[in-house]
Scaffold this active site. Structure first.
Site, PDB file in Angstrom:
ATOM      1  N   LYS A 115       0.813  -1.225   0.000  1.00 19.22           N
ATOM      2  CA  LYS A 115       0.000   0.000   0.000  1.00 19.22           C
ATOM      3  C   LYS A 115       0.848   1.278   0.000  1.00 19.22           C
ATOM      4  O   LYS A 115       0.454   2.286  -0.581  1.00 19.22           O
ATOM      5  CB  LYS A 115      -0.960   0.026   1.197  1.00 19.22           C
ATOM      6  CG  LYS A 115      -1.817  -1.219   1.363  1.00 19.22           C
ATOM      7  CD  LYS A 115      -2.571  -1.611   0.119  1.00 19.22           C
ATOM      8  CE  LYS A 115      -2.767  -3.114   0.053  1.00 19.22           C
ATOM      9  NZ  LYS A 115      -2.984  -3.673  -1.270  1.00 19.22           N
ATOM     10  N   GLU A 199      -3.327   7.668   8.291  1.00 12.16           N
ATOM     11  CA  GLU A 199      -4.115   8.483   7.352  1.00 12.16           C
ATOM     12  C   GLU A 199      -5.275   9.139   8.073  1.00 12.16           C
ATOM     13  O   GLU A 199      -5.742   8.640   9.093  1.00 12.16           O
ATOM     14  CB  GLU A 199      -4.739   7.586   6.258  1.00 12.16           C
ATOM     15  CG  GLU A 199      -3.827   7.237   5.123  1.00 12.16           C
ATOM     16  CD  GLU A 199      -4.522   6.391   4.070  1.00 12.16           C
ATOM     17  OE1 GLU A 199      -5.698   5.996   4.259  1.00 12.16           O
ATOM     18  OE2 GLU A 199      -3.873   6.119   3.050  1.00 12.16           O
ATOM     19  N   HIS A 234     -15.679  -6.704   4.836  1.00 10.05           N
ATOM     20  CA  HIS A 234     -14.807  -6.614   3.660  1.00 10.05           C
ATOM     21  C   HIS A 234     -15.107  -7.659   2.603  1.00 10.05           C
ATOM     22  O   HIS A 234     -14.345  -7.839   1.667  1.00 10.05           O
ATOM     23  CB  HIS A 234     -13.326  -6.633   4.068  1.00 10.05           C
ATOM     24  CG  HIS A 234     -13.001  -5.553   5.068  1.00 10.05           C
ATOM     25  ND1 HIS A 234     -12.952  -4.220   4.736  1.00 10.05           N
ATOM     26  CD2 HIS A 234     -12.785  -5.608   6.408  1.00 10.05           C
ATOM     27  CE1 HIS A 234     -12.689  -3.498   5.819  1.00 10.05           C
ATOM     28  NE2 HIS A 234     -12.591  -4.311   6.849  1.00 10.05           N
ATOM     29  N   ARG A 291      -5.854  -7.808 -10.952  1.00  6.11           N
ATOM     30  CA  ARG A 291      -6.442  -9.052 -11.467  1.00  6.11           C
ATOM     31  C   ARG A 291      -7.799  -8.739 -12.084  1.00  6.11           C
ATOM     32  O   ARG A 291      -8.310  -7.626 -11.949  1.00  6.11           O
ATOM     33  CB  ARG A 291      -6.660 -10.023 -10.304  1.00  6.11           C
ATOM     34  CG  ARG A 291      -7.621  -9.451  -9.263  1.00  6.11           C
ATOM     35  CD  ARG A 291      -7.998 -10.397  -8.155  1.00  6.11           C
ATOM     36  NE  ARG A 291      -9.066  -9.858  -7.323  1.00  6.11           N
ATOM     37  CZ  ARG A 291      -8.905  -9.047  -6.291  1.00  6.11           C
ATOM     38  NH1 ARG A 291      -7.690  -8.648  -5.936  1.00  6.11           N
ATOM     39  NH2 ARG A 291      -9.935  -8.601  -5.607  1.00  6.11           N
TER      40      ARG A 291
HETATM   41  C1  MV4 Z   1     -10.007   3.651   4.648  1.00  8.30           C
HETATM   42  C2  MV4 Z   1     -11.291   3.974   5.155  1.00  8.30           C
HETATM   43  C3  MV4 Z   1     -11.484   5.243   5.642  1.00  8.30           C
HETATM   44  N1  MV4 Z   1     -10.470   6.136   5.663  1.00  8.30           N
HETATM   45  N2  MV4 Z   1      -9.053   4.581   4.668  1.00  8.30           N
HETATM   46  C4  MV4 Z   1     -10.816  -1.007   4.111  1.00  8.30           C
HETATM   47  C5  MV4 Z   1      -9.955  -2.062   3.527  1.00  8.30           C
HETATM   48  C6  MV4 Z   1      -8.804  -1.397   2.878  1.00  8.30           C
HETATM   49  N3  MV4 Z   1      -8.791  -1.756   1.506  1.00  8.30           N
HETATM   50  C7  MV4 Z   1      -9.013   0.055   3.065  1.00  8.30           C
HETATM   51  N4  MV4 Z   1     -10.249   0.243   3.777  1.00  8.30           N
HETATM   52  C8  MV4 Z   1     -10.659   1.459   4.206  1.00  8.30           C
HETATM   53  N5  MV4 Z   1      -9.724   2.432   4.190  1.00  8.30           N
HETATM   54  C9  MV4 Z   1      -9.274   5.786   5.174  1.00  8.30           C
HETATM   55  N6  MV4 Z   1      -8.287   6.683   5.211  1.00  8.30           N
HETATM   56  C10 MV4 Z   1     -12.279   3.002   5.129  1.00  8.30           C
HETATM   57  C11 MV4 Z   1     -11.962   1.720   4.666  1.00  8.30           C
HETATM   58  C12 MV4 Z   1     -13.053   0.776   4.700  1.00  8.30           C
HETATM   59  C13 MV4 Z   1     -13.619   0.267   3.540  1.00  8.30           C
HETATM   60  C14 MV4 Z   1     -13.160   0.616   2.275  1.00  8.30           C
HETATM   61  C15 MV4 Z   1     -13.717   0.084   1.139  1.00  8.30           C
HETATM   62  C16 MV4 Z   1     -14.785  -0.811   1.254  1.00  8.30           C
HETATM   63  C17 MV4 Z   1     -15.252  -1.176   2.461  1.00  8.30           C
HETATM   64  C18 MV4 Z   1     -14.683  -0.653   3.627  1.00  8.30           C
HETATM   65  C19 MV4 Z   1     -15.175  -1.029   4.865  1.00  8.30           C
HETATM   66  C20 MV4 Z   1     -14.611  -0.520   5.998  1.00  8.30           C
HETATM   67  C21 MV4 Z   1     -13.548   0.377   5.916  1.00  8.30           C
END
Ligand code: MV4
Length: 494
Positions: A115, A199, A234, A291
């Site tokens: 990341k 973040e 997720h 992918r």
């Molecule tokens: C975040 C966020 C809020 N703020 N980053 C969840 C998994 C990972 N891929 C990144 N994710 C998130 N990052 C910041 N700065 C909220 C999530 C997140 C989320 C993102 C996409 C789809 C579903 C989610 C469920 C919970 C939290």
């Protein structure tokens, strides 16, 4: 390309082989001992046994898959999703063996798999990033100081993370130290790498992702967005294209940002750029999935593009068969994932035999699955039975079509997430488009599900008999049909 091996199983292996067949390419399946009678094995022109059921003794055996490919004169490998699909070493070894890899080069996979490397790669490419660090931090007081500057709430994330593992929300400076220590130890045990970064926490975002396709000549085109906000821990449940909330301007800006992400890592093939979209309409790059994703069909249906066909043509060295300005959004598409899980019992897998399995049919319906009536859902792999995908003229019609399709689907022998999908499709928040990634948490309680499927197969059988008799005896065709319709809805097995 004359012979393609699909290093995967189930619905995605079939999905890939179908397009290969249309293109006159011979197909090779791989399988584990649990999948001897699987549909993907029967569909392929040839099939190779890899080993015992566990993935690490079968579908994850990179070297064996390459050896068998060489032995059989395979000239291309498609990794599907999961398993080896985002394994940079596999991409490298396949290419080194002189076999085409239907996915990106190893460097693009490893950059986007980390990341922090991903953030660093895109930062000079005009891609909006969540305010915060693009470097790992170990020093707690220094991290705490940066958190103050970013402003609470903040999110501590694992560099090696994904799928939400190792993430910690911190609302107040007094909790920072403890949460950071927890995040580091979680990241260490989950990924063997304790690197974390900080973040700004974006509260209640929507998850919107852009489908991309890039050829080997520097052409990168996006196929608009998919909205995937309805997810549970997720795991995505419902996906749709287009999103109910993007304006044409934001769609264009997000599409361009995604194309820049692909350019930042010399991307090649099909890929997806994930963004979070906040209540103010701002969006931020989260990560790139290197992918073909589970939910790719909704993008295929609204654009008319066969993504696997493009992947094959790209690997052969052709230019993309279309340009950005050739693409348009046609109607609306929704996908639900049908899992062998019990939505009334905290979604525990309900593995067993598919005693009844009848797919919905009719206008605008696509079912991508890998099982047939009478087969067992294997315990060793993901319990997804099928993807049910609809396409219709607009969002309203697509939602109504999905409910109709769910009601036609007949599955008995295992519990499925279909009642939960129906709940979502009927929910006011979903229908209005006013939802975010907290939809399930906010709106779902198991007791909200219809009890319609509890009557089971016996009632369905009785109903069938009644239905026949009723039709014979009835003088008024229309009255009989409407009452049958309602009774059917109330009593059907799922
Ligand atoms: C975040 C966020 C809020 N703020 N980053 C969840 C998994 C990972 N891929 C990144 N994710 C998130 N990052 C910041 N700065 C909220 C999530 C997140 C989320 C993102 C996409 C789809 C579903 C989610 C469920 C919970 C939290």
């Amino acid at each position: 390309m004359s012979k393609l091996l699909v290093a995967n199983r189930g619905e995605i292996a079939l999905r890939v082989m179908r397009t290969a067949k249309e293109m006159g390419i011979k197909t090779v399946a791989v399988y584990s001992e649990a999948d001897r009678n699987a549909l993907h094995v029967r569909y392929a022109d040839e099939a190779v046994l890899l080993g015992p059921p566990p993935s690490n003794q079968s579908y994850l055996l990179a070297d064996k898959i390459i050896e068998e490919s060489l032995r059989l004169g395979v000239d291309a490998i498609h990794p599907g999703y999961g398993f080896l699909s985002e394994n940079a070493e596999f991409s490298r070894k396949v290419r080194e063996a002189g076999i085409l890899f239907l996915g990106p080069k190893p460097d693009a996979i490893s950059t986007m798999g980390d990341k922090l490397m991903a953030k660093q790669a895109v930062k000079s490419y005009d891609v909006p990033l969540v305010p915060g660090l693009d470097e790992a931090i170990e020093d707690v007081p220094a991290a705490k100081k940066l958190a103050e500057e970013i402003g609470y709430p903040v999110l501590i994330k694992a560099a090696a993370g994904g799928g939400g593992k190792g993430m910690r929300i911190v609302h107040d400076t007094k909790d920072f130290e403890e949460q950071m220590q927890l995040a580091v130890s979680e990241a260490t045990s989950a990924f063997g790498d304790g690197s974390v970064f900080v973040e700004k926490y974006v509260d209640s975002p929507r998850h919107i992702e852009i489908q991309l396709i890039a050829d080997q000549h520097g052409n990168v085109v996006h196929l608009f967005e998919r909205e995937c906000s309805v997810q549970r821990r997720h795991q995505k449940v419902v996906e749709e294209a287009p999103s109910a909330v993007l304006t044409p301007e934001t769609r264009k800006a997000m599409g361009e940002a995604a194309v820049n992400v692909a350019k930042a890592c010399n991307y090649e093939g099909a890929g997806t750029v994930e963004f979070i979209y906040d209540a103010s309409g701002a969006f931020y790059f989260l990560e790139m999935n290197t992918r073909l994703q589970v939910e790719h069909p909704v993008s295929e249906l609204i654009t008319g593009v066969d993504l696997v066909r493009e992947q094959i043509r790209i690997a052969e060295g052709h230019e993309l068969s279309f340009k950005q300005e050739d693409l348009q959004i046609h109607g609306h598409s929704i996908e639900v994932r049908v899992y062998a899980e019990d939505p009334r019992e905290n979604f525990v897998p309900d593995i067993g035999n598919l005693k009844v399995y009848q797919r919905p049919q009719g206008p605008g319906i696509r079912v991508d699955d890998g099982l047939e009536e009478g087969m067992d859902v294997p315990i060793y792999y993901d319990p997804m039975i099928a993807k049910l995908i609809v396409h219709a003229g607009d969002r309203e019609q697509a939602m109504d079509r999905m409910i109709r399709a769910i009601d036609e689907y007949r599955i008995a022998g295992v519990k499925t997430t279909l009642p939960f999908c129906r709940f979502t499709l009927e929910h006011e928040a979903f229908r209005s488009g006013n939802f975010d990634t907290h939809f399930v948490q906010k709106h779902y309680e198991p007791q909200m599900l219809d009890r319609r499927d509890e009557s089971g197969e016996k009632v369905a059988a009785l109903l069938g008999a009644w239905l026949l008799q009723n039709q014979k005896e009835s003088t008024s065709q229309s009255t009989a049909q409407s009452s049958v319709g309602n009774a059917w809805k109330r009593n059907r097995t799922m």
